[in-house]
Write an enzyme that holds these catalytic residues in place. Sequence first.
Site, short mmCIF file in Angstrom:
data_model
loop_
_atom_site.label_atom_id
_atom_site.label_comp_id
_atom_site.label_asym_id
_atom_site.label_seq_id
_atom_site.Cartn_x
_atom_site.Cartn_y
_atom_site.Cartn_z
N ASN A 82 -50.25 12.23 22.28
CA ASN A 82 -50.34 12.96 21.03
C ASN A 82 -49.54 14.26 21.17
OD1 ASN A 82 -51.84 13.17 18.30
ND2 ASN A 82 -51.96 15.20 19.23
N ALA A 139 0.83 -1.21 0.00
CA ALA A 139 0.00 0.00 0.00
C ALA A 139 0.86 1.26 0.00
CB ALA A 139 -0.91 -0.01 1.23
N ALA A 140 2.03 1.16 -0.64
CA ALA A 140 2.96 2.30 -0.57
C ALA A 140 2.79 3.26 -1.75
CB ALA A 140 4.39 1.80 -0.51
N GLY A 141 2.11 2.80 -2.78
CA GLY A 141 2.01 3.61 -4.00
C GLY A 141 1.34 4.95 -3.76
N ASN A 163 -0.88 -11.99 -14.58
CA ASN A 163 -0.59 -12.02 -13.14
C ASN A 163 -1.47 -10.98 -12.45
OD1 ASN A 163 0.69 -12.14 -10.62
ND2 ASN A 163 2.21 -10.61 -11.24
N ARG A 171 -2.62 9.13 -10.29
CA ARG A 171 -3.79 9.38 -11.15
C ARG A 171 -5.09 9.62 -10.39
NH1 ARG A 171 -3.22 4.33 -14.87
NH2 ARG A 171 -1.83 3.68 -13.19
N ALA A 209 -48.76 19.50 16.41
CA ALA A 209 -47.88 20.12 15.41
C ALA A 209 -47.08 21.26 16.01
CB ALA A 209 -48.71 20.63 14.24
N GLU A 216 6.91 -8.90 -17.27
CA GLU A 216 6.17 -7.63 -17.29
C GLU A 216 5.97 -7.19 -18.73
OE1 GLU A 216 4.83 -6.02 -14.44
OE2 GLU A 216 5.27 -8.11 -14.01
C1 UD1 Z 1 2.21 -5.50 -10.95
C2 UD1 Z 1 2.89 -6.80 -11.38
C3 UD1 Z 1 2.24 -7.29 -12.66
C4 UD1 Z 1 0.74 -7.49 -12.46
C5 UD1 Z 1 0.12 -6.19 -11.94
C6 UD1 Z 1 -1.31 -6.45 -11.53
C7 UD1 Z 1 5.18 -6.59 -10.62
C8 UD1 Z 1 6.57 -6.28 -11.01
N1 UD1 Z 1 4.27 -6.53 -11.58
O1 UD1 Z 1 2.48 -4.54 -11.96
O2 UD1 Z 1 2.81 -8.53 -13.06
O3 UD1 Z 1 0.14 -7.88 -13.67
O4 UD1 Z 1 0.81 -5.73 -10.76
O5 UD1 Z 1 -1.92 -5.23 -11.23
O6 UD1 Z 1 4.92 -6.90 -9.48
N2 UD1 Z 1 3.73 -0.91 -4.73
C9 UD1 Z 1 4.36 -0.58 -3.56
N3 UD1 Z 1 5.68 -0.22 -3.58
C10 UD1 Z 1 6.40 -0.18 -4.74
C11 UD1 Z 1 5.73 -0.50 -5.93
C12 UD1 Z 1 4.41 -0.86 -5.90
O7 UD1 Z 1 3.75 -0.60 -2.48
O8 UD1 Z 1 7.57 0.15 -4.67
C13 UD1 Z 1 2.32 -1.27 -4.69
C14 UD1 Z 1 1.49 -0.24 -5.43
O9 UD1 Z 1 0.99 0.72 -4.52
C15 UD1 Z 1 0.40 -1.04 -6.03
C16 UD1 Z 1 1.00 -2.42 -6.21
O10 UD1 Z 1 2.14 -2.47 -5.39
O11 UD1 Z 1 -0.68 -1.19 -5.13
C17 UD1 Z 1 1.33 -2.74 -7.65
O12 UD1 Z 1 2.31 -1.84 -8.10
P1 UD1 Z 1 2.38 -1.33 -9.58
O13 UD1 Z 1 3.62 -0.56 -9.77
O14 UD1 Z 1 1.12 -0.70 -9.97
O15 UD1 Z 1 2.54 -2.72 -10.36
P2 UD1 Z 1 2.20 -2.98 -11.84
O16 UD1 Z 1 3.18 -2.27 -12.70
O17 UD1 Z 1 0.78 -2.74 -12.10
#
Ligand code: UD1
Length: 455
Positions: free
Chosen positions: A374, A10-12, A166, A16, A377, A151
């Site tokens: 009752n 949940a670090a992302g 995946n 967007r 009003a 990927e």
């Molecule tokens: C990843 C998978 C891909 C899969 C897809 C499904 C990898 C390398 N690729 O790609 O095979 O089809 O998910 O959606 O794993 N996150 C972190 N820290 C980081 C990077 C990511 O917490 O350093 C979290 C993001 O917040 C996100 C999730 O991991 O919730 C997926 O990261 P994201 O970079 O979106 O992966 P994809 O490129 O979509």
Amino acid sequence: MIPLNIVVLAAGKGTRMYSDMPKVLHKLAGKPLAQHVIDCSNQLAPEKICIVYGHGGELVPSVLSASNAIFAKQEPQLGTGHAVQQAMPLVADASQTLILYGDVPLIQAETLIKMRKAGNGLTILTVEFANPTGYGRIVRNSSGQVVSIVEEKDATIEQRKIREVNTGIMLVDTGSLRNWLSKLGNSNSQGEYYLTDIVAMAVAEGVEIHTVNPTHEWEIHGINNKSQLAALERTWQLVEANHLMAHGVTLADPARIDVRGSLHCGRDVEIDIGCIFEGEVRLGDNVKVGANSIIRNSTVSSGTQIAPYSHIDSAVVGENCQIGPYARLRPGSKLHDDVHVGNFVEIKNSEIGHASKANHLSYIGDTTVGKRVNVGAGTITCNYDGANKHRTVIGDDVFIGSDTQLVAPVTVNNGSTIGAGSTITRDTPEGELSLSRSKQISIAGWKRPVKQVKK
Ligand code: UD1
Ligand code: CA
């Protein structure tokens, strides 16, 4: 079964979403995305749930909650493999680790249990998409065994044609995971440490790779922007609506109901359009809910009818009551059976006895109302003196004339009648008429003022 740990990524940042709030805290069905994942995780009774957070600072750990949740900070974010690495010091080897995503909120326990039953080794949740664009592809050999995940950005033209993708969700032996993660490199097109690279390492060690498909495709939908959030909200609401209808609830339109929590319904419940249910709501048999009503953390007993545009919050409503239209029951309202509460009546922290009625334009706060009362009003309980709240007590069989003010603390004793337009400041004697009004007078020969014409 071998103990389970769950790691939630949940670090992302969620660029967007165009929001100052971390993506995983945005809400679906009234609950933060990552909280859905935590609540689902807990259905598997894991030893620990480790949430890897980064963007949004300490807001993520302060909002998300579970007794067994622990938090690991990932800064900077160097990829999914690097993210899982941050959790490794917190989990023991003799366990399995399940990797989930804070922005994939609707994963269901049933699917995760299927993964746990798939066998030892490494289990990947995969799905076949007609359009696999953007996802990592599952590469299999000629005998159908998984050999790696590639990927999209690193895939060959041939590999991009693979439609099995995946989902990112994996279950793996913790000891092996620790070992593989320590060997990850980042020489790929994105310069990231890919979690997916552990698959080829596992294959090289002769570890069995299993794949499992989710029961429903919506379980693996991730959220990247507000459109996807809104779309998944509607998907989920339709799941909720179908679930209600499957148990006999009549919905005027399954596309126009919102359940943000859990709604439990008896038999023959009818719900009109535009209603919102929040928190824990229980509706008894034959309850009818009129259009655009909002009910939150409340219980409504059998046979009660709620007319349109009523708001009910943290209240208990008895059987065969009639509520609304435009009624407002605030926290601490307890209505006994056969009570009527009509339009523009607000009730707060009050108990209304059997068969009592307040049908029009009233405020009843911090009050105990007896049976068969009752309330006319426009009656108002003046419960607040500007500093403190006081109680009003109304006995049984009381009749309160319209436009009465009951200045608390005050008791209206059994059988009292209050004349319309009274301001009651002292307790009223049982069975008698009380009123506080100046006598009506008429002034003979009185003339209305006339508008002066400006010169
Ligand atoms: C990843 C998978 C891909 C899969 C897809 C499904 C990898 C390398 N690729 O790609 O095979 O089809 O998910 O959606 O794993 N996150 C972190 N820290 C980081 C990077 C990511 O917490 O350093 C979290 C993001 O917040 C996100 C999730 O991991 O919730 C997926 O990261 P994201 O970079 O979106 O992966 P994809 O490129 O979509
Ligand atoms: Ca990405």
